[in-house]
Design an enzyme around this catalytic site. Structure first.
Site, PDB file in Angstrom:
ATOM      1  N   ASP A 126       0.772  -1.246   0.000  1.00  0.00           N
ATOM      2  CA  ASP A 126       0.000   0.000   0.000  1.00  0.00           C
ATOM      3  C   ASP A 126       0.807   1.301   0.000  1.00  0.00           C
ATOM      4  O   ASP A 126       0.642   2.129  -0.858  1.00  0.00           O
ATOM      5  CB  ASP A 126      -0.937   0.034   1.217  1.00  0.00           C
ATOM      6  CG  ASP A 126      -1.762  -1.234   1.363  1.00  0.00           C
ATOM      7  OD1 ASP A 126      -1.617  -2.137   0.533  1.00  0.00           O
ATOM      8  OD2 ASP A 126      -2.550  -1.295   2.313  1.00  0.00           O
TER       9      ASP A 126
ATOM     10  N   GLU B 289       2.628  -8.854  11.671  1.00  0.00           N
ATOM     11  CA  GLU B 289       2.426  -8.518  10.254  1.00  0.00           C
ATOM     12  C   GLU B 289       3.762  -8.146   9.589  1.00  0.00           C
ATOM     13  O   GLU B 289       4.037  -8.541   8.472  1.00  0.00           O
ATOM     14  CB  GLU B 289       1.428  -7.362  10.175  1.00  0.00           C
ATOM     15  CG  GLU B 289       0.903  -7.059   8.792  1.00  0.00           C
ATOM     16  CD  GLU B 289      -0.046  -5.868   8.803  1.00  0.00           C
ATOM     17  OE1 GLU B 289      -0.308  -5.297   9.899  1.00  0.00           O
ATOM     18  OE2 GLU B 289      -0.528  -5.488   7.722  1.00  0.00           O
TER      19      GLU B 289
HETATM   20  C1  GLC Z   1      -2.702  -4.534   3.808  1.00  0.00           C
HETATM   21  C2  GLC Z   1      -1.543  -5.055   2.950  1.00  0.00           C
HETATM   22  C3  GLC Z   1      -2.089  -5.948   1.866  1.00  0.00           C
HETATM   23  C4  GLC Z   1      -2.898  -7.067   2.506  1.00  0.00           C
HETATM   24  C5  GLC Z   1      -3.973  -6.513   3.444  1.00  0.00           C
HETATM   25  C6  GLC Z   1      -4.624  -7.594   4.274  1.00  0.00           C
HETATM   26  O1  GLC Z   1      -3.549  -3.732   3.065  1.00  0.00           O
HETATM   27  O2  GLC Z   1      -0.821  -4.004   2.395  1.00  0.00           O
HETATM   28  O3  GLC Z   1      -1.056  -6.488   1.085  1.00  0.00           O
HETATM   29  O4  GLC Z   1      -3.473  -7.856   1.532  1.00  0.00           O
HETATM   30  O5  GLC Z   1      -3.419  -5.593   4.343  1.00  0.00           O
HETATM   31  O6  GLC Z   1      -3.655  -8.309   4.999  1.00  0.00           O
END
Ligand code: GLC
Length: 425
Positions: free
Chosen positions: A166, A397
């Site tokens: 993101d 994460e």
């Molecule tokens: C965030 C991450 C994305 C992922 C999502 C759910 O938006 O950047 O890659 O899929 O979270 O974990």
């Protein structure tokens, strides 16, 4: 420190705990209570090691969100949760194929064929391939037909969320160029769970929401989106995954006596287009291409290393990437490799989400990429350090590449799933 056996049990417990309904898994409790596209694929790859039926069901659940035009959306909302993403703003009630499913309106790196091929290598279940092949083919036709609009072989993404990374520094310049004349109404909820310095900024969020409102205004018509969206990028990670996914589709089609030539051709086109258009000879590295401003986005992040995963560079180019970038202690070879941005980049931030921390999925991709070119010991070391990282800090994460401190969500599903896959190597 946990033994490998204990760590595996813990990883399995995380996935079971995050199970929504037997066909979907929360990306994490709290922060991400829905099913996400590429998360789900990584989750299926983890499940194949201890419950292969559940792995197949995860893929089935994901395909239930497919739109009638073939797109597989990046989020399928969990009906039992109100929180998380502001689902209402997508305005997409009309499009998913399944009437009772609510989804977002954009996609994510097309990992599905890769996950399905991983499952098949384990259980050799042709019936499953026969079942999912038509839907995945439709998804690939969607990408080919609706996303390769600038150059053949290179799919375009329309939003930073589609990149999967993101707030990567690669998107700064384009986002900075968007001048908002109003503040979008949607309120972010991520900072209710996670300290703000570990997440994107408010300005970034406002632009994310703005782009979504633009898609709604365009009624999700790709021609309109391509005309109006300032964020049109031939992304290096997305296209590396796209290339590999077509290789996998060709293998899948071959197993069930479907036409496979077309997928080989698509993979080849993407490989050639990446090499012709997204490679900087000067740097010996791959980058994303900003379609609006017609230029490579020269930010050094771990996304630049992804072509190794799809066998895109030749041996000589790969060697340069491994020696000059991956194994360079001034760039990616840190105490806990690999940071998501090169540590010598001005934008590197060891806590900053996709701007520096280590992510398990990136290490999973790059370990495979290293193996593709014969760097078996380095792949082994990368996996070993990743497992040690989880053992030290839990199923977080993302992680600090210097200290291993964990950040962001806890009990994050893909950290659990991919560690199971890494421990099986
Ligand atoms: C965030 C991450 C994305 C992922 C999502 C759910 O938006 O950047 O890659 O899929 O979270 O974990």
């Amino acid at each position: 420190m946990f033994s490998n056996k204990e760590l595996k049990e813990k990883a399995i417990a995380v996935l079971r705990e995050n199970d929504i309904d037997g066909r979907r898994t929360k990306a994490s409790p709290g922060l991400y209570p829905h099913q996400w596209l590429w998360d789900s694929c990584f989750i299926a790859i983890g499940y194949k090691h201890f419950d292969i039926n559940r792995a197949m069901n995860e893929i089935r659940g994901l395909l239930e969100g497919q739109w009638t035009n073939g797109m597989v959306p990046h989020i399928i909302f969990n009906k039992r949760e109100e929180g998380g993403h502001a689902r209402k703003i997508w305005g997409t009630k009309m499009v998913p194929k399944c009437k009772n499913v609510e989804t977002s309106g954009i996609s994510q790196p097309p990992m599905i064929a890769i996950a399905v091929w991983e499952i098949y290598k384990k259980n050799k279940d042709k019936e499953f391939l026969i079942e999912v092949f038509p839907e995945i083919k439709k998804y690939h036709q969607y990408i080919k037909g609706f996303r390769e609009l600038n150059r053949s072989g290179l799919a375009c993404i329309t939003h930073p969320w589609e990149s999967g990374l993101d707030n990567s520094p690669r998107w700064d310049k384009i986002l900075d160029s968007i001048r908002l004349t109003y503040t979008p109404k949607s309120k972010r909820t991520d900072t209710d769970f996670i300290p703000v310095e570990q997440r994107p900024t408010d300005q970034e969020y406002n632009k994310y929401w703005y782009l979504v409102s633009l898609f709604v205004d365009c009624n999700y018509d790709m021609t309109q989106i391509f005309k109006n969206d300032p964020f049109i990028v031939e992304a290096i990670l997305f296209n590396s995954v796209w290339c590999e996914a077509n290789h996998c589709m060709s293998e899948i089609a071959g197993e069930i006596e479907e036409e496979n030539q077309i997928f080989e051709e698509w993979a080849e086109q993407t490989k050639n287009s990446i090499n012709d258009n997204l490679y900087s000879k000067e740097d010996g590295l791959y980058y994303d291409f900003d379609v609006r401003n017609r230029g490579l986005i020269k930010e050094q992040t771990s996304a630049s290393l992804l072509p190794l995963f799809a066998n895109v560079p030749n041996q000589e180019m790969a060697q340069k990437i491994v020696e000059q970038y991956i194994k360079n202690p001034e760039k990616y070879w840190q105490n806990y490799p690999l940071p998501s941005a090169s540590v010598d980049s001005l934008k590197f931030n060891p806590k900053g989400y996709w701007r520096g921390p280590v992510w398990v999925n990136m290490n999973w991709f790059i370990a495979k990429g290293l193996e593709n070119y014969g760097y078996r010991e380095d792949a082994y070391y990368l996996r070993k350090r990743t497992i040690e990282l989880i053992n030290k800090s839990g199923f977080r994460e993302y992680f600090n590449p210097y200290t291993g401190e964990g950040y962001g969500a806890d009990n994050f599903s893909w950290s659990a799933a991919l560690i199971l896959d890494m421990m099986s190597k």
